[in-house]
Design an enzyme around this catalytic site. Sequence first.
Site, mmCIF file in Angstrom:
data_model
loop_
_atom_site.group_PDB
_atom_site.id
_atom_site.type_symbol
_atom_site.label_atom_id
_atom_site.label_comp_id
_atom_site.label_asym_id
_atom_site.label_seq_id
_atom_site.Cartn_x
_atom_site.Cartn_y
_atom_site.Cartn_z
ATOM 1 C CE LYS A 1 49.323 19.246 1.597
ATOM 2 N NZ LYS A 1 49.366 20.314 2.756
ATOM 3 C CB SER B 1 46.534 21.384 3.792
ATOM 4 O OG SER B 1 47.852 21.643 4.756
ATOM 5 C CB SER C 1 47.640 16.698 5.222
ATOM 6 O OG SER C 1 47.229 18.278 4.743
#
Length: 439
Positions: A102, A99, A275
């Site tokens: 992102k 993640s 997240s």
Amino acid sequence: MTPPSHSPRAQRWLARLLVAPFLAAVLATGQPVAPSVAMVPIDVVAATDVAPLPDPGVLTAQLKKISTKGIGKVGVLVTTTDGQVLANRSGSRALTPASTMKVPTTMAALQVLGADRTFATTVRDAGDGRVVLVGGGDPLLTDKTSASADKPASLQRLAAATAAALKAAGRTRIALRYDASLFSGPTFSPHWKKKWLGWEARVAALEINSGKISGGRASANPAKTAATAFAKRLKAAGIKVTSIASGKAPATATELARVSSAPLSRIIRRTLLISDNVAAETLSRHAAIANGRAGSFTGAAANVRAWLAERGLWASGAKILDGSGLAPGSKLTPAMLAGAIRLALADATFAPVVGGLPVAGESGTLKNRFDDKSEKAGRHVVHAKTGTLSRLAGLTGFVTTKDGAVLVFAELANDATSYYRAYDWLDREAAVMARCGCR
């Protein structure tokens, strides 16, 4: 939300970071500006107040003391905010970012869409007794009205406005169609693990409650789920729905009602803090469409890849397969991630990204991290995006040292015995940076 209780050295740095742009805005316009505009991430440390930096050799030696036992591959890069390399351990190695993906995803979205962009869910009159519920790609649309400022749009509000418009026209009976055609391609990535099908939300231009249904399971057809919930709301408001089916709204259809999302800046802060996978994928599609690409996994990935390349951040061996980081086959280097963080700190455009980074021991996915003695120094001064998949993890952001210097870092750990083992290594490395005078 109560402001986090940053340590004194972090408070001093943040004060320098935030006050100067406020003064610059006043000088430029002659008028004070709103705090949300003033609080932008610009490196403005005065020349007479430059904090001493760690000696690269000493910092590198301290980082090497942190055991990598149980971790197959690691990559670390530590730099100053202007790019001076202070420590480099396979910083150009392409590894699965999870993640931490992102960060570039949301930065690319901010660049093209702007912080004030909102996404509308509308109801349109298609004639012949049909109305169409049209998804505008609001990743935080809810069924029931929420008290959260992050989620101002709901089917409950939309149904009430639709019912009022229909009744004003003398109508109490409609056929409902739903339109999720803004996005294209599969709603579940072929690069994601199939075992996630029942739990990981699909990506659709029309969906509610982050794509989840009862028991935390993922809706198999988010658009249909939203339409069914909307029909129930209309019925409660006195409108009979005779049928529900997929159907595209004609270009000439008259709008009956709409609800709009929170601004992109707010959505991004939340996306990074917790997240949110489906939100990241949704925003990545919006950015792709804005740049003339398909609103699909393929189009969105190509858009982020192009954004990185345009800024000189693309590296050999890198691969982007999605916007959330769920695809194990995606690869980024620590150098790419650190470069994105430096850009975020230097350019006011990306203030929501900096503001959305979780803070160690305080917020989001880092609230319960940095939880043992060897990691304690990182609490309150490490601001970083986390990443977690099976047997791997990542961490990228910035840290304020005990001397007040701001260091940018990116760490990736792949092929670990568990992601918990990777967490220990990541957090202990960041804690070294936090407590390091290293001279």
